[in-house]
Design a protein around this motif. Sequence first.
Motif, PDB file in Angstrom:
ATOM      1  N   THR A  44       0.814  -1.231   0.000  1.00  0.00           N
ATOM      2  CA  THR A  44       0.000   0.000   0.000  1.00  0.00           C
ATOM      3  C   THR A  44       0.843   1.276   0.000  1.00  0.00           C
ATOM      4  O   THR A  44       0.308   2.369   0.126  1.00  0.00           O
ATOM      5  CB  THR A  44      -0.942   0.003   1.215  1.00  0.00           C
ATOM      6  N   MET A  45       2.144   1.124  -0.158  1.00  0.00           N
ATOM      7  CA  MET A  45       3.059   2.267  -0.144  1.00  0.00           C
ATOM      8  C   MET A  45       2.603   3.362  -1.119  1.00  0.00           C
ATOM      9  O   MET A  45       2.180   3.062  -2.232  1.00  0.00           O
ATOM     10  CB  MET A  45       4.467   1.800  -0.521  1.00  0.00           C
ATOM     11  N   GLY A  46       2.686   4.598  -0.672  1.00  0.00           N
ATOM     12  CA  GLY A  46       2.317   5.718  -1.531  1.00  0.00           C
ATOM     13  C   GLY A  46       0.886   6.170  -1.302  1.00  0.00           C
ATOM     14  O   GLY A  46       0.583   7.352  -1.374  1.00  0.00           O
ATOM     15  N   ARG A  47      -0.003   5.249  -1.036  1.00  0.00           N
ATOM     16  CA  ARG A  47      -1.409   5.582  -0.765  1.00  0.00           C
ATOM     17  C   ARG A  47      -1.888   4.804   0.445  1.00  0.00           C
ATOM     18  O   ARG A  47      -2.890   4.131   0.419  1.00  0.00           O
ATOM     19  CB  ARG A  47      -2.286   5.238  -1.969  1.00  0.00           C
ATOM     20  N   ARG A  48      -1.138   4.900   1.501  1.00  0.00           N
ATOM     21  CA  ARG A  48      -1.454   4.130   2.696  1.00  0.00           C
ATOM     22  C   ARG A  48      -2.247   4.966   3.693  1.00  0.00           C
ATOM     23  O   ARG A  48      -3.373   4.641   4.026  1.00  0.00           O
ATOM     24  CB  ARG A  48      -0.142   3.647   3.318  1.00  0.00           C
ATOM     25  N   THR A  49      -1.661   6.062   4.120  1.00  0.00           N
ATOM     26  CA  THR A  49      -2.308   6.890   5.138  1.00  0.00           C
ATOM     27  C   THR A  49      -3.210   7.954   4.537  1.00  0.00           C
ATOM     28  O   THR A  49      -3.919   8.640   5.254  1.00  0.00           O
ATOM     29  CB  THR A  49      -1.259   7.552   6.049  1.00  0.00           C
ATOM     30  N   THR A  50      -3.196   8.098   3.209  1.00  0.00           N
ATOM     31  CA  THR A  50      -4.074   9.089   2.566  1.00  0.00           C
ATOM     32  C   THR A  50      -5.272   8.432   1.888  1.00  0.00           C
ATOM     33  O   THR A  50      -6.131   9.129   1.365  1.00  0.00           O
ATOM     34  CB  THR A  50      -3.302   9.904   1.507  1.00  0.00           C
TER      35      THR A  50
END
Length: 121
Positions: A44-50
Amino acid sequence: MQLDEELRFSILEKTGIFSNRLSIQEPKVLMTSKEVLEMPKEITMGRRTTAYKYYGVSYMNHNLIFINVKKIPDEKALDDTIAHELVHQRFPYLSHGKRFNNLVRQVLKGKKFTPYKKRQS
């Protein structure tokens, strides 16, 4: 929308139908921000916390999509979001725009696409 077992089943069913139309392997579907955060960071790197900001996110390299059920207001937006994320999976080289939106509409109307083949150079 409120996620319950009936809605979860409906989303998986629509994902299967739309994946079939696009001639792609059915992706794994995440439906809550918690499920996104439980995935390995490499995926999910890049769009994990957003991810929670969007209606949906496509993790193209991992055959995975996130449908943010909490944020989606109604059935039409849900269908649009599922089709939208699957078009990203089928046409990874295509950015948002008129052509992209046209493909989403075609999926929703029932058009069947041939499997993706890389061009021979």
